[in-house]
Design an enzyme around this catalytic site. Structure first.
Site, PDB file in Angstrom:
ATOM      1  N   LYS A 112     -40.934  57.539  79.064  1.00 33.27           N
ATOM      2  CA  LYS A 112     -41.648  57.801  80.313  1.00 33.27           C
ATOM      3  C   LYS A 112     -43.094  58.134  79.721  1.00 33.27           C
ATOM      4  O   LYS A 112     -42.821  59.552  78.139  1.00 33.27           O
ATOM      5  CB  LYS A 112     -41.667  58.698  81.333  1.00 33.27           C
TER       6      LYS A 112
HETATM    7  N1  GLU Z   1     -42.849  53.814  87.036  1.00 31.28           N
HETATM    8  C1  GLU Z   1     -41.907  52.833  87.404  1.00 31.28           C
HETATM    9  C2  GLU Z   1     -40.068  53.480  87.447  1.00 31.28           C
HETATM   10  O1  GLU Z   1     -40.453  54.805  87.534  1.00 31.28           O
HETATM   11  C3  GLU Z   1     -41.967  52.086  86.625  1.00 31.28           C
HETATM   12  C4  GLU Z   1     -41.627  51.751  85.077  1.00 31.28           C
HETATM   13  C5  GLU Z   1     -41.980  50.450  84.684  1.00 31.28           C
HETATM   14  O2  GLU Z   1     -42.608  49.092  85.308  1.00 31.28           O
HETATM   15  O3  GLU Z   1     -42.081  50.605  82.644  1.00 31.28           O
HETATM   16  O4  GLU Z   1     -39.489  52.803  87.315  1.00 31.28           O
END
Ligand code: GLU
Length: 422
Positions: A112
């Site tokens: 993240k």
């Molecule tokens: N931000 C989204 C999540 O928390 C999607 C993450 C992604 O598609 O890699 O799952």
């Protein structure tokens, strides 16, 4: 580029995340060494993002990328632009991505990123400069086989396009698979924008049939009207449910007769927020969480359900569209009250699942029809939700603990097969 380690503090978001991990680790009887490995982020990166405001002035923001695990594949997870972004929060979110990818059996680890900023105070040009600098700082450590970012709170397909372009310029070749959630024109997937909301409704409807709640008789309240909340609302409505409450940063709107979701979406498209929306009575966000409804969907930020707010919840089913909306104390209250919770790592996995499909399509250079994407999404989600339910029934555990159990078990198996290189 500084690399540092974060200790898990009791009060932190990461601390809460560890509490859920521990419950499942106990059930799996994991030894202390394995727990240590699974709760240590593989890499945490913090860097300065200097940029020029449109006024000519220079500003410096802080950027983060946490690559929590590579055990099952490249790190995967979104980038968040928000004033509340900290290393602790990004670490917790990367930790959750590890379990989320594993729970739906995607060949990814967890990651993240984020920038501590308030995008509502920035112009598009400023956001572009911040994004390009953010991407440039990460060139060596991201890539289709290293770490694949995506949208998260306040980040959009356009931002992913700038990220992809900056990375591609640096490596001197087109690399659409470095990031997902891109616009369709440059390698995005059909169905990606709606995927997280779609996944929320797929999981919710499956659980509703399990607990005997008929869609046509069910009322739904949704906190948050961003990329997750608004599409979830629309799809609940399409499936015959009555959406009685919605909210965003400006407040909440409740209508026992049902909110016309397309009207709310059109309002936001025109004015930017729900402010002034006339399709429901204005109430506070706290009142929305305590409002009469069958299904409650938190689709905003972390720690929405505390001991205090959880005690007032009237819903029978909570479907976590957001990451980390429930504190462990609130989770205990839901358990005592018999409220079923579909946990974040399962309920909002639709987004990353279609991100996976996008990454696959980019690698093939061949793009699927939307119906194909949606059908595969449903298959991935339901197969794993059913597996979680079976674990819960066999072990007498909640869906959350069962989801963690399934995910941790998959990561542990991968780690053991690879072995620890030392
Ligand atoms: N931000 C989204 C999540 O928390 C999607 C993450 C992604 O598609 O890699 O799952």
């Amino acid at each position: 580029m500084a690399v540092m380690a974060t200790p898990a503090r009791e009060v932190s978001v990461f601390g809460d995340a560890i509490a859920y991990f521990k419950e499942a680790a106990d059930l799996l009887e994991l030894d202390a060494g394995m727990r240590r490995i699974l709760t240590s982020p593989a890499r945490q990166i913090i860097f300065a993002i200097p940029f020029q405001r449109d006024s000519g002035e220079f500003e410096v923001y802080t950027g983060y990328r946490v690559q929590f695990s590579f055990a099952r594949g490249p790190a995967k997870g979104g980038i968040r632009y928000h004033p509340g972004v900290t290393l602790d929060e990004v670490t917790a979110l990367a930790f959750w991505m590890t379990w989320k990818c594993a729970v739906v059996d995607l060949p990814f680890g967890g990651g993240k990123g984020g920038v501590t900023c308030d995008p509502s105070t920035l112009s598009m040009n400023e956001i572009e400069r911040i994004t390009r600098r953010y991407a440039a700082e990460l060139v060596e450590v991201v890539g289709p086989d290293k770490d694949v970012p995506a949208p998260d709170v306040n980040t959009t397909p356009q931002i992913m396009a700038w990220f992809m372009d900056t990375y591609s310029m640096h490596v001197r070749q087109n690399q659409p698979g470095v990031v997902t959630g891109k616009p369709l024109e440059i390698g995005g997937s059909r169905g990606r924008v709606e995927a997280t909301g779609r996944g929320v409704t797929i999981c919710a409807l499956d659980e509703m049939s399990e607990i005997g709640l008929q869609p046509e008789k069910a009322t739904v309240a949704i906190q948050g009207f961003g990329n997750v909340g608004k599409y979830a609302a629309k799809l609940f409505e399409e499936r015959g449910c009555r959406v009685v409450g919605i909210s965003d940063v400006t407040g909440a709107y409740y209508n026992q007769e049902g909110i016309y979701v397309s009207g709310a979406m059109a309002h936001v498209a025109q004015f930017g927020t729900l402010e002034g929306f006339k399709g429901g009575d204005k109430i506070t966000n706290a009142e929305l969480l305590a409002s009469p409804c069958d299904v409650l969907v938190p689709a905003a930020l972390e720690k929405v359900f505390t001991a205090e707010t959880a005690a007032k919840v009237q819903a029978k089913l909570i479907v976590e569209g957001a990451n980390g909306p429930t504190t462990p104390e609130a989770d205990r209250i839901f358990r005592e009250k018999g409220i079923v919770v579909i946990p974040d790592i399962m309920a909002n996995a639709g987004g990353v699942t279609v991100s996976y499909f996008e990454w696959v399509q980019d690698r093939m250079g061949y793009f699927w029809k939307e119906s194909e994407v949606n059908q595969r999404l449903e298959e991935f989600l339901l197969a794993n939700l059913h597996e979680i339910r079976a674990i819960g029934n066999a072990r007498g555990a909640t869906l959350r603990t069962s989801a963690y159990t399934l995910a941790i078990d998959r990561v542990v198996k991968a780690l053991k097969m690879r072995g620890i290189y030392a």
